[in-house]
Design a protein around this motif. Structure first.
Motif, PDB file in Angstrom:
ATOM      1  N   LEU A 167       8.654  32.263  31.743  1.00 43.57           N
ATOM      2  CA  LEU A 167       8.305  31.022  31.848  1.00 43.57           C
ATOM      3  C   LEU A 167       9.304  30.393  32.715  1.00 43.57           C
ATOM      4  O   LEU A 167       8.759  29.716  33.810  1.00 43.57           O
ATOM      5  CB  LEU A 167       8.205  30.122  30.494  1.00 43.57           C
ATOM      6  CG  LEU A 167       7.722  28.815  30.792  1.00 43.57           C
ATOM      7  CD1 LEU A 167       6.372  28.732  31.093  1.00 43.57           C
ATOM      8  CD2 LEU A 167       7.923  27.900  29.252  1.00 43.57           C
ATOM      9  N   LEU A 195       8.205  31.540  36.275  1.00 48.70           N
ATOM     10  CA  LEU A 195       7.282  30.850  36.944  1.00 48.70           C
ATOM     11  C   LEU A 195       7.328  29.494  37.334  1.00 48.70           C
ATOM     12  O   LEU A 195       6.972  28.838  38.300  1.00 48.70           O
ATOM     13  CB  LEU A 195       5.972  30.738  35.840  1.00 48.70           C
ATOM     14  CG  LEU A 195       5.228  32.017  35.561  1.00 48.70           C
ATOM     15  CD1 LEU A 195       4.178  31.877  34.419  1.00 48.70           C
ATOM     16  CD2 LEU A 195       4.606  32.563  36.712  1.00 48.70           C
ATOM     17  N   ILE A 219       9.288  29.754  40.745  1.00 48.53           N
ATOM     18  CA  ILE A 219       8.209  30.306  41.749  1.00 48.53           C
ATOM     19  C   ILE A 219       7.338  28.871  42.166  1.00 48.53           C
ATOM     20  O   ILE A 219       7.253  28.647  43.235  1.00 48.53           O
ATOM     21  CB  ILE A 219       7.318  31.172  41.291  1.00 48.53           C
ATOM     22  CG1 ILE A 219       7.929  32.631  41.068  1.00 48.53           C
ATOM     23  CG2 ILE A 219       5.928  31.400  42.048  1.00 48.53           C
ATOM     24  CD1 ILE A 219       7.172  33.851  40.441  1.00 48.53           C
ATOM     25  N   SER A 220       6.904  28.029  41.356  1.00 47.95           N
ATOM     26  CA  SER A 220       6.193  26.709  41.513  1.00 47.95           C
ATOM     27  C   SER A 220       7.325  25.586  42.266  1.00 47.95           C
ATOM     28  O   SER A 220       6.693  25.093  43.089  1.00 47.95           O
ATOM     29  CB  SER A 220       5.733  26.153  40.104  1.00 47.95           C
ATOM     30  OG  SER A 220       4.730  26.991  39.443  1.00 47.95           O
ATOM     31  N   ILE A 254       7.360  32.740  46.707  1.00 50.54           N
ATOM     32  CA  ILE A 254       7.996  33.904  46.208  1.00 50.54           C
ATOM     33  C   ILE A 254       7.326  34.719  45.193  1.00 50.54           C
ATOM     34  O   ILE A 254       6.483  33.917  44.689  1.00 50.54           O
ATOM     35  CB  ILE A 254       9.506  33.666  46.043  1.00 50.54           C
ATOM     36  CG1 ILE A 254       9.518  32.432  44.782  1.00 50.54           C
ATOM     37  CG2 ILE A 254      10.311  33.042  47.159  1.00 50.54           C
ATOM     38  CD1 ILE A 254      10.949  32.386  44.361  1.00 50.54           C
ATOM     39  N   THR A 255       7.588  35.910  44.826  1.00 42.79           N
ATOM     40  CA  THR A 255       6.863  36.628  43.657  1.00 42.79           C
ATOM     41  C   THR A 255       8.123  37.088  42.616  1.00 42.79           C
ATOM     42  O   THR A 255       9.254  36.858  42.793  1.00 42.79           O
ATOM     43  CB  THR A 255       6.354  37.772  44.241  1.00 42.79           C
ATOM     44  OG1 THR A 255       7.369  38.703  44.715  1.00 42.79           O
ATOM     45  CG2 THR A 255       5.366  37.507  45.626  1.00 42.79           C
ATOM     46  N   GLY A 256       7.465  37.490  41.709  1.00 42.68           N
ATOM     47  CA  GLY A 256       8.272  37.872  40.669  1.00 42.68           C
ATOM     48  C   GLY A 256       9.126  39.192  41.096  1.00 42.68           C
ATOM     49  O   GLY A 256      10.156  39.151  40.468  1.00 42.68           O
ATOM     50  N   THR A 296      -1.405  29.488  38.736  1.00 44.31           N
ATOM     51  CA  THR A 296      -0.648  29.945  37.453  1.00 44.31           C
ATOM     52  C   THR A 296       0.766  29.053  37.830  1.00 44.31           C
ATOM     53  O   THR A 296       1.447  29.260  38.588  1.00 44.31           O
ATOM     54  CB  THR A 296      -0.038  31.548  37.502  1.00 44.31           C
ATOM     55  OG1 THR A 296      -1.117  32.203  37.560  1.00 44.31           O
ATOM     56  CG2 THR A 296       0.705  31.799  36.330  1.00 44.31           C
ATOM     57  N   MET A 297       0.956  28.248  36.721  1.00 43.47           N
ATOM     58  CA  MET A 297       2.177  27.472  36.977  1.00 43.47           C
ATOM     59  C   MET A 297       2.491  26.783  35.276  1.00 43.47           C
ATOM     60  O   MET A 297       1.459  26.567  34.622  1.00 43.47           O
ATOM     61  CB  MET A 297       2.166  26.268  37.740  1.00 43.47           C
ATOM     62  CG  MET A 297       0.965  25.498  37.734  1.00 43.47           C
ATOM     63  SD  MET A 297       0.482  23.818  39.029  1.00 43.47           S
ATOM     64  CE  MET A 297       0.355  25.253  40.130  1.00 43.47           C
ATOM     65  N   PRO A 298       3.746  26.807  35.029  1.00 52.36           N
ATOM     66  CA  PRO A 298       3.945  26.120  33.726  1.00 52.36           C
ATOM     67  C   PRO A 298       3.549  24.697  33.682  1.00 52.36           C
ATOM     68  O   PRO A 298       3.213  24.007  34.760  1.00 52.36           O
ATOM     69  CB  PRO A 298       5.558  26.125  33.429  1.00 52.36           C
ATOM     70  CG  PRO A 298       6.001  27.333  34.624  1.00 52.36           C
ATOM     71  CD  PRO A 298       4.953  27.134  35.698  1.00 52.36           C
ATOM     72  N   LYS A 352       4.824  21.922  33.094  1.00 51.07           N
ATOM     73  CA  LYS A 352       5.718  21.137  33.597  1.00 51.07           C
ATOM     74  C   LYS A 352       5.834  20.983  34.988  1.00 51.07           C
ATOM     75  O   LYS A 352       6.403  20.221  35.749  1.00 51.07           O
ATOM     76  CB  LYS A 352       7.143  20.994  33.012  1.00 51.07           C
ATOM     77  CG  LYS A 352       8.021  22.277  33.518  1.00 51.07           C
ATOM     78  CD  LYS A 352       9.390  22.125  32.894  1.00 51.07           C
ATOM     79  CE  LYS A 352      10.351  23.402  33.329  1.00 51.07           C
ATOM     80  NZ  LYS A 352      11.583  23.385  32.899  1.00 51.07           N
ATOM     81  N   ASN A 353       5.289  22.092  35.733  1.00 49.91           N
ATOM     82  CA  ASN A 353       5.259  22.294  37.277  1.00 49.91           C
ATOM     83  C   ASN A 353       4.042  21.764  37.756  1.00 49.91           C
ATOM     84  O   ASN A 353       3.602  21.823  38.897  1.00 49.91           O
ATOM     85  CB  ASN A 353       5.657  23.561  37.592  1.00 49.91           C
ATOM     86  CG  ASN A 353       6.861  23.935  37.381  1.00 49.91           C
ATOM     87  OD1 ASN A 353       7.270  24.433  36.162  1.00 49.91           O
ATOM     88  ND2 ASN A 353       7.881  23.718  38.319  1.00 49.91           N
ATOM     89  N   ASN A 387       0.626  19.874  39.541  1.00 55.76           N
ATOM     90  CA  ASN A 387       0.744  18.621  40.365  1.00 55.76           C
ATOM     91  C   ASN A 387      -0.700  18.331  40.486  1.00 55.76           C
ATOM     92  O   ASN A 387      -1.268  19.276  39.960  1.00 55.76           O
ATOM     93  CB  ASN A 387       1.606  19.173  41.515  1.00 55.76           C
ATOM     94  CG  ASN A 387       0.938  20.275  42.232  1.00 55.76           C
ATOM     95  OD1 ASN A 387      -0.121  20.610  42.499  1.00 55.76           O
ATOM     96  ND2 ASN A 387       1.815  21.170  42.625  1.00 55.76           N
ATOM     97  N   VAL A 400       1.036  32.300  29.053  1.00 58.33           N
ATOM     98  CA  VAL A 400       1.969  31.445  29.713  1.00 58.33           C
ATOM     99  C   VAL A 400       1.700  31.133  31.155  1.00 58.33           C
ATOM    100  O   VAL A 400       1.527  32.120  31.756  1.00 58.33           O
ATOM    101  CB  VAL A 400       3.610  31.895  29.447  1.00 58.33           C
ATOM    102  CG1 VAL A 400       4.460  31.258  30.397  1.00 58.33           C
ATOM    103  CG2 VAL A 400       4.143  31.827  28.026  1.00 58.33           C
ATOM    104  N   ALA A 412       1.462  34.572  41.987  1.00 57.99           N
ATOM    105  CA  ALA A 412       2.621  35.408  41.700  1.00 57.99           C
ATOM    106  C   ALA A 412       2.345  36.584  40.730  1.00 57.99           C
ATOM    107  O   ALA A 412       3.140  37.344  40.315  1.00 57.99           O
ATOM    108  CB  ALA A 412       3.595  34.656  40.976  1.00 57.99           C
ATOM    109  N   GLU A 466       1.155  42.211  40.225  1.00 61.59           N
ATOM    110  CA  GLU A 466       2.373  42.886  40.439  1.00 61.59           C
ATOM    111  C   GLU A 466       2.370  44.262  39.512  1.00 61.59           C
ATOM    112  O   GLU A 466       1.565  44.115  38.596  1.00 61.59           O
ATOM    113  CB  GLU A 466       3.613  42.255  40.089  1.00 61.59           C
ATOM    114  CG  GLU A 466       4.074  41.100  41.134  1.00 61.59           C
ATOM    115  CD  GLU A 466       4.975  40.245  40.750  1.00 61.59           C
ATOM    116  OE1 GLU A 466       5.652  40.606  39.770  1.00 61.59           O
ATOM    117  OE2 GLU A 466       5.071  39.084  41.244  1.00 61.59           O
ATOM    118  N   CYS A 487       4.384  45.357  37.191  1.00 62.54           N
ATOM    119  CA  CYS A 487       4.472  45.380  35.790  1.00 62.54           C
ATOM    120  C   CYS A 487       3.239  44.395  35.154  1.00 62.54           C
ATOM    121  O   CYS A 487       2.790  44.548  34.052  1.00 62.54           O
ATOM    122  CB  CYS A 487       5.681  44.398  35.817  1.00 62.54           C
ATOM    123  SG  CYS A 487       5.797  42.779  36.181  1.00 62.54           S
TER     124      CYS A 487
END
Lengths: 75, 247
Positions: A37, A40, A43-44, A54-56, B93-95, B97-98, B100, B147, B194, B197, B199
Motif C-alpha cells: 500500500l 502504491l 507511485i501516486s 514509476i513502477t513497482g 490504481t491508487m490508495p 488517501k492519494n 484526486n 488494495v 503500476a 508486472e 509478480c
C-alpha cells in the motif's frame, strides 16, 4: 525538484513512521510500515507531484530514498 | 440444426470495441451472425477489430464516451438495436488517501457515467427493439477487492446496481439487462499504471484454478445473453472467472 523536497514528499506518504527518520540513505523498504500500500502511495505521489511514472519494479530495484530519487530524476 | 444461440439478423452495439474483451466480443458475435456497431475512441484500433470480423455491414463509430455530444450524435445515426454490450473501461490504481479529483472524474466518466448517458438516451430515442439484451461488463472487483483499487471497484459496483434497477424498469418492453463479472483476462487495460508486472501476473496466475481467461470466454456468455436462449434471464450477475473467487 531537489533531493530534500523529494524526501519530504516521500515521508508524507507514511502515517506511522516519524518524519525525521527519513534521510537520503534510509533503506525505506526495511521500514516496519513499508507495504504494498505504501508502494502504491509513493507511485501516486510521484505521479501527482512530479508528473513522472514509476513502477513497482523501479521501487524494487532501489534500496535508499536517494536511489529512488535518482530514478525519478532520470525519467 | 437446432441452435438457440444464433445471432443471425441481430444488430448489436459494443463499446470498448477497440481492444481486449470488447474486441473479442465483437469478433465472436460477428461469427454468430450479428451485425456489429463498434464504438471506441481510437479509429485505427477500431479498424483493426473490424479487419478481424466475419460478415458484412459492421460499422465503426469513433466516440469518446466522456463526451455527451459524441454519444448523442452517434445515437442519431444508429439503427434500432437487438443488443448492447458495454465494455469500455479503465483502471486507476491508487490508495484512497492519494485519490484526486482528476482521477475520480476520469474513471467514473469512462466506467459508468458514459454508460448511463448512452443507455438513457438510447431508451429515450426508442432505439432498442422489443426483446433487446443489454449487457454490462462489470468485474469480480465488485466483491473481491484489492488494495489500491477502490475507485475501480466503486465504478463496477455502480454498474451492477444500475443494471439491476434498469432491468426492473425495462422488463415491460421485454428488454433484458445483465452483468458479467470477468476474472483476470489479460488485456491492454492493464498497460497503463503500476500493476502490469511479472509478480502481479504470477500472483493472479496462482489464483485462477482454470488459468487466465480469454476474451472468447467472456464473449460466449455474451452470445448466450444476446440470444433467444436467455429469454428468461434478466437482472442477473454472472461471475466468469476460471474459479478465481472460489477461495
Amino acid at each position: 525538484m531537489n533531493l530534500e523536497e523529494f524526501i519530504k514528499a516521500f515521508a508524507e506518504e507514511f502515517d506511522e513512521t516519524p518524519a525525521d527518520i527519513f534521510k537520503a540513505d534510509t533503506k525505506y523498504r526495511q521500514l516496519k510500515e513499508w507495504s504494498s500500500l505504501t508502494a502504491l502511495s509513493i507511485i501516486s505521489m510521484v505521479d501527482d507531484q512530479f508528473d513522472k511514472t514509476i513502477t513497482g519494479a523501479d521501487i524494487r530495484s532501489t534500496e535508499t530514498i536517494e536511489d529512488l530519487f535518482n530514478i525519478v530524476q532520470a525519467k | 440444426m437446432y441452435n438457440p444461440f444464433s445471432l443471425e439478423g441481430r444488430t448489436i452495439l459494443v463499446t470498448g470495441a477497440s481492444s481486449g474483451i470488447g474486441r473479442g466480443i465483437s469478433i465472436d458475435c460477428a461469427k454468430m451472425g450479428a451485425t456489429v456497431h463498434l464504438v471506441a475512441r481510437n479509429e485505427e484500433r477500431l479498424n483493426e477489430t473490424l479487419s478481424q470480423m466475419e460478415g458484412e455491414g459492421h460499422i465503426i463509430h469513433k466516440v469518446d464516451l466522456c463526451s455527451s455530444d459524441d454519444i448523442y450524435n452517434m445515437i442519431e445515426v444508429i439503427p434500432k438495436l437487438d443488443g448492447i454490450i458495454l465494455c469500455a473501461g479503465i483502471i486507476k490504481t491508487m490508495p484512497v488517501k492519494n485519490i484526486n479529483e482528476e482521477a475520480i472524474s476520469e474513471i467514473f466518466n469512462t466506467n459508468i457515467i458514459g454508460d448511463i448517458k448512452l443507455i438513457s438516451r438510447i431508451l429515450r430515442k426508442r432505439k432498442l427493439n422489443h426483446g433487446c439484451s443489454v449487457i454490462f461488463i462489470s468485474s469480480v472487483s465488485t466483491f473481491n477487492v484489492k488494495v489500491g483499487n477502490s475507485l475501480y471497484s466503486a465504478t463496477k459496483g455502480a454498474v451492477n446496481s444500475f443494471a439491476k434497477a434498469m432491468a426492473l424498469e425495462v422488463s415491460k418492453q421485454d428488454i433484458r439487462v445483465n452483468c458479467i463479472q470477468p476474472g483476470f483476462v489479460p488485456s491492454a487495460i492493464l498497460g497503463c499504471g503500476a500493476i502490469e508486472e511479472d509478480c502481479f501476473l504470477k500472483f493472479y496466475a496462482e489464483r485462477h484454478p482454470l488459468g487466465f481467461g480469454t476474451p472468447t470466454d467472456i464473449a460466449n456468455c455474451c452470445i448466450y445473453l444476446l440470444s433467444d436462449a436467455a429469454r428468461w434471464v434478466t437482472g442477473s450477475i454472472f461471475t466468469i472467472d476460471g474459479g478465481y473467487t472460489l477461495q
